[in-house]
Motif scaffolding. Structure first.
Motif, PDB file in Angstrom:
ATOM      1  N   THR A 214       0.854  -1.190   0.000  1.00  0.00           N
ATOM      2  CA  THR A 214       0.000   0.000   0.000  1.00  0.00           C
ATOM      3  C   THR A 214       0.885   1.233   0.000  1.00  0.00           C
ATOM      4  N   GLN A 215       0.325   2.295  -0.544  1.00  0.00           N
ATOM      5  CA  GLN A 215       1.062   3.559  -0.531  1.00  0.00           C
ATOM      6  C   GLN A 215       0.036   4.668  -0.370  1.00  0.00           C
ATOM      7  N   GLY A 216       0.074   5.367   0.747  1.00  0.00           N
ATOM      8  CA  GLY A 216      -0.927   6.422   0.992  1.00  0.00           C
ATOM      9  C   GLY A 216      -2.321   5.849   0.888  1.00  0.00           C
ATOM     10  N   HIS A 217      -3.093   6.399  -0.056  1.00  0.00           N
ATOM     11  CA  HIS A 217      -4.486   5.950  -0.221  1.00  0.00           C
ATOM     12  C   HIS A 217      -4.612   4.733  -1.126  1.00  0.00           C
ATOM     13  N   GLU A 218      -3.494   4.191  -1.600  1.00  0.00           N
ATOM     14  CA  GLU A 218      -3.599   3.178  -2.654  1.00  0.00           C
ATOM     15  C   GLU A 218      -3.188   1.786  -2.188  1.00  0.00           C
ATOM     16  N   VAL A 219      -3.906   0.800  -2.752  1.00  0.00           N
ATOM     17  CA  VAL A 219      -3.582  -0.600  -2.468  1.00  0.00           C
ATOM     18  C   VAL A 219      -3.267  -1.270  -3.806  1.00  0.00           C
ATOM     19  N   MET A 220      -2.109  -1.933  -3.874  1.00  0.00           N
ATOM     20  CA  MET A 220      -1.720  -2.601  -5.126  1.00  0.00           C
ATOM     21  C   MET A 220      -2.225  -4.045  -5.101  1.00  0.00           C
ATOM     22  N   VAL A 221      -3.099  -4.380  -6.079  1.00  0.00           N
ATOM     23  CA  VAL A 221      -3.645  -5.744  -6.166  1.00  0.00           C
ATOM     24  C   VAL A 221      -3.289  -6.284  -7.545  1.00  0.00           C
ATOM     25  N   ALA A 222      -2.427  -7.287  -7.608  1.00  0.00           N
ATOM     26  CA  ALA A 222      -1.953  -7.848  -8.888  1.00  0.00           C
ATOM     27  C   ALA A 222      -1.542  -6.690  -9.798  1.00  0.00           C
ATOM     28  N   ASP A 223      -2.217  -6.560 -10.960  1.00  0.00           N
ATOM     29  CA  ASP A 223      -1.788  -5.514 -11.896  1.00  0.00           C
ATOM     30  C   ASP A 223      -2.621  -4.243 -11.758  1.00  0.00           C
ATOM     31  N   ARG A 224      -3.390  -4.124 -10.673  1.00  0.00           N
ATOM     32  CA  ARG A 224      -4.269  -2.952 -10.542  1.00  0.00           C
ATOM     33  C   ARG A 224      -3.912  -2.152  -9.304  1.00  0.00           C
ATOM     34  N   THR A 225      -4.349  -0.890  -9.329  1.00  0.00           N
ATOM     35  CA  THR A 225      -4.232  -0.072  -8.122  1.00  0.00           C
ATOM     36  C   THR A 225      -5.635   0.305  -7.687  1.00  0.00           C
ATOM     37  N   VAL A 226      -5.960   0.042  -6.438  1.00  0.00           N
ATOM     38  CA  VAL A 226      -7.278   0.394  -5.908  1.00  0.00           C
ATOM     39  C   VAL A 226      -7.102   1.596  -4.993  1.00  0.00           C
ATOM     40  N   ARG A 227      -7.958   2.587  -5.179  1.00  0.00           N
ATOM     41  CA  ARG A 227      -7.850   3.779  -4.362  1.00  0.00           C
ATOM     42  C   ARG A 227      -8.902   3.748  -3.254  1.00  0.00           C
ATOM     43  N   ALA A 228      -8.510   4.123  -2.033  1.00  0.00           N
ATOM     44  CA  ALA A 228      -9.458   4.209  -0.914  1.00  0.00           C
ATOM     45  C   ALA A 228      -9.424   5.645  -0.414  1.00  0.00           C
ATOM     46  N   ASP A 229     -10.589   6.269  -0.328  1.00  0.00           N
ATOM     47  CA  ASP A 229     -10.576   7.673   0.082  1.00  0.00           C
ATOM     48  C   ASP A 229     -11.863   8.005   0.833  1.00  0.00           C
ATOM     49  N   HIS A 230     -11.917   9.233   1.382  1.00  0.00           N
ATOM     50  CA  HIS A 230     -13.133   9.585   2.124  1.00  0.00           C
ATOM     51  C   HIS A 230     -13.930  10.653   1.384  1.00  0.00           C
ATOM     52  N   PHE A 231     -15.262  10.485   1.416  1.00  0.00           N
ATOM     53  CA  PHE A 231     -16.198  11.360   0.706  1.00  0.00           C
ATOM     54  C   PHE A 231     -17.409  11.533   1.622  1.00  0.00           C
ATOM     55  N   PRO A 232     -17.397  12.478   2.533  1.00  0.00           N
ATOM     56  CA  PRO A 232     -18.525  12.593   3.468  1.00  0.00           C
ATOM     57  C   PRO A 232     -19.827  12.924   2.736  1.00  0.00           C
ATOM     58  N   ILE A 233     -20.815  12.114   2.966  1.00  0.00           N
ATOM     59  CA  ILE A 233     -22.088  12.250   2.235  1.00  0.00           C
ATOM     60  C   ILE A 233     -22.890  13.435   2.772  1.00  0.00           C
ATOM     61  N   SER A 234     -23.848  13.898   1.963  1.00  0.00           N
ATOM     62  CA  SER A 234     -24.636  15.046   2.419  1.00  0.00           C
ATOM     63  C   SER A 234     -26.074  14.974   1.917  1.00  0.00           C
ATOM     64  N   VAL A 235     -26.782  16.089   2.043  1.00  0.00           N
ATOM     65  CA  VAL A 235     -28.215  16.137   1.697  1.00  0.00           C
ATOM     66  C   VAL A 235     -28.419  17.060   0.496  1.00  0.00           C
ATOM     67  N   ASP A 236     -29.632  17.007  -0.049  1.00  0.00           N
ATOM     68  CA  ASP A 236     -30.010  17.898  -1.136  1.00  0.00           C
ATOM     69  C   ASP A 236     -30.464  19.215  -0.487  1.00  0.00           C
ATOM     70  N   ALA A 237     -29.493  20.087  -0.204  1.00  0.00           N
ATOM     71  CA  ALA A 237     -29.772  21.289   0.594  1.00  0.00           C
ATOM     72  C   ALA A 237     -30.824  22.177  -0.081  1.00  0.00           C
ATOM     73  N   ASN A 238     -30.744  22.337  -1.400  1.00  0.00           N
ATOM     74  CA  ASN A 238     -31.700  23.219  -2.083  1.00  0.00           C
ATOM     75  C   ASN A 238     -33.127  22.719  -1.966  1.00  0.00           C
ATOM     76  N   GLU A 239     -33.274  21.408  -2.099  1.00  0.00           N
ATOM     77  CA  GLU A 239     -34.619  20.838  -1.987  1.00  0.00           C
ATOM     78  C   GLU A 239     -35.192  21.141  -0.601  1.00  0.00           C
TER      79      GLU A 239
END
Ligand code: ADP
Ligand code: G6P
Length: 472
Positions: A214-239
């Motif tokens: 792994t390196q920072g946010h990334e995990v190396m799986v065979a020939d691929r790189t998988v990214r893990a990150d945070h995305f705090p969910i929210s609401v439809d404020a305008n609605e």
């Protein structure tokens, strides 16, 4: 051949549940919970397909359109519901991922059905996705789908988002199928979490239990790189802002206050009836204010709305009985004729009625013992353009990472919660406005569209995914 989609959401539930009334008449009703609240507006703005379970067992439903969406039902038998949904999802993973507030059940028979049902969802998604489509898999019920789908359709771009917390190593390692779950998630190109801690837990676990680099946010799986990150969910404020500005909703809010006897303070809780939500702890804090004679009937009323949830799972049945006992006892001791101190409603409401309740509440009480985000807190803030409400918020809700100006509490500390509740009830209008203004800025800027855009941009471009992340 059936129509293929360029954008596919896969979630345990469809956004609507099939309900049958007393006369055998079937209709569709919005399904409960934060996942549906968040994804529906995103999907309505993109033309896509939603693969999910229609909410009742043994139901064969053809693909259909509802709420402006194209819905692809996945059938679950009564046994699937018992073993995969009530069992592995909600008696094993849910408590394990929420700090083991309840004891997780580890049973091989539940795991086997979880695997089988995940494969069914993967097949349904593989069938509906167009060549090179984006498939966005949602939540803890479907953690094996990314890898299963990749095996079936290596051409797809696969994202996964976990709506609930992801536990630290000390807890996750209890799970007998820990490696299977990690490899299931690693089938995605991007794995999204609500918090930075959750994303780091995942990366650390991949290193420890799958021996991956792994390196920072990334995990190396065979020939691929998988990214893990945070995305705090929210609401439809305008609605919500539009809803709260509707004179019908505002009149209804005034009516609610009147029906409650126009007390000095209205406190409100709105939750699924779930042991993670800290409903008993918040009511205990409120009741103690009467015990201490700091409040008397007429000073304050607590309205607790609790949507029925997972009612066949034992812990949920016990919780319901305990809360009903607690409310009955408190009203028996402190209410006056026609004036209960706690109004408890075991039901779900329309968005309009919820908005009216938010407007009627002086103090919104959100005290989960652990919560991935908690959208109710953000909905309240979005609705209060008048800057008059106060938010009492648990430190253990993901929302506390963003709503720093709430009245923060540790819900396990009943004495502390009680005092903070009192403080929120008696804060000056200027203080409430200051706090609310700052929280509104956050919720309006970081709304559900930004959340979806941040995730999907990161998925499509392999870019960093922290655009919608906490400003900390
Ligand atoms: P969870 O996803 O664990 O249920 P959240 O607070 O993130 O918790 O999301 C709950 C969603 O369900 C919110 O959008 C809220 O408005 C809605 N909801 C909760 N209780 C009710 C209710 N009694 N009636 C209608 N909607 C409700
Ligand atoms: C939370 C979960 C969702 C779930 C919702 C309602 O929001 O993260 O995945 O759909 O609760 O729970 P239910 O078991 O009724 O689907």
């Amino acid at each position: 051949m059936s129509k293929k989609s360029e954008f596919v959401v896969v979630a345990n539930r469809l956004p609507v549940d099939r309900v049958t009334d007393g006369d055998g008449e079937a209709s569709w009703r919005r399904s409960p919970g934060g996942l549906v609240t968040a994804i529906v507006p995103v999907m309505q703005r993109r033309q896509g397909a939603w693969v999910g379970w229609p909410g009742s067992p043994d139901e064969d439903v053809e693909p259909f359109e509802a709420e402006g969406l194209s819905l692809i039902p996945v059938r679950l038998s009564a046994r699937d519901v018992e073993y995969y949904y009530e069992g592995f999802s909600n008696a094993t993973l849910w408590p394990l991922y929420h700090d083991v507030i309840a004891q997780p059940v580890y049973r091989r028979s539940l795991w086997e059905v979880y695997e089988r049902v995940n494969r069914r969802f993967a097949r349904a998604a593989a069938e509906v996705a167009a060549e090179g489509a984006i498939v966005w898999v949602q939540d803890y019920q479907l953690q094996l789908v990314p890898q299963m789908l990749r095996e079936l359709r290596p051409d797809l771009r696969i994202g996964f988002f976990l709506h609930i917390p992801f536990p630290p190593m000390e807890l996750f390692q209890q799970l007998p199928w820990r490696r299977d779950i990690l490899y299931g998630l690693l089938g995605a190109d991007l794995v999204g979490f609500q918090s930075r801690d959750a994303a780091s837990n995942f990366v650390r676990l991949c290193r420890r239990f799958c021996d991956l680099r792994t390196q920072g946010h990334e995990v190396m799986v065979a020939d691929r790189t998988v990214r893990a990150d945070h995305f705090p969910i929210s609401v439809d404020a305008n609605e919500l802002i539009t809803l709260a500005a509707d004179p019908k909703v505002q009149n209804r809010a005034a009516q609610i206050r009147e029906d409650l006897g126009n007390p000095a303070s209205v406190l409100l809780g709105v939750d699924r009836l779930d042991y993670t939500k800290g409903i008993q702890q918040r009511l205990e804090a409120f009741i103690e204010l009467f015990e201490d004679e700091r409040l008397k009937s007429g000073d304050a009323v607590f309205v607790q709305v609790a949507t029925p949830s997972r009612e066949r799972v034992k812990e949920y049945r016990i919780l319901r009985d305990e809360i009903e006992l607690q409310v009955g006892r408190a009203n028996g001791l402190y209410a006056e004729l026609g004036a209960p101190i706690i109004n408890y409603m075991h039901t779900s409401y329309t968005r309009e009625e919820l908005a009216a309740l938010y407007l009627a509440a002086d103090v919104m009480v959100v005290t989960p013992l652990r919560d991935g985000m908690n959208l109710v807190a953000k909905e309240y803030v979005a609705c209060r353009s008048d800057l008059r409400g106060a938010l009492l918020l648990s430190e253990f809700a993901g929302a506390a990472q963003e709503l720093h100006r709430a009245f923060l509490v540790n819900p396990y500390d009943i004495g502390g919660t009680k005092n903070r509740m009192w403080e929120a009830m008696h804060a000056s209008p200027a203080e409430r406005a200051r706090r609310m203004r700052s929280m509104r800025r956050r919720v309006i800027e970081h709304d559900v569209d930004l959340w979806a855009k941040s995730f999907l941009d990161a998925l499509e471009n392999g870019r960093s995914g922290t655009a919608g992340a906490s400003g900390r």
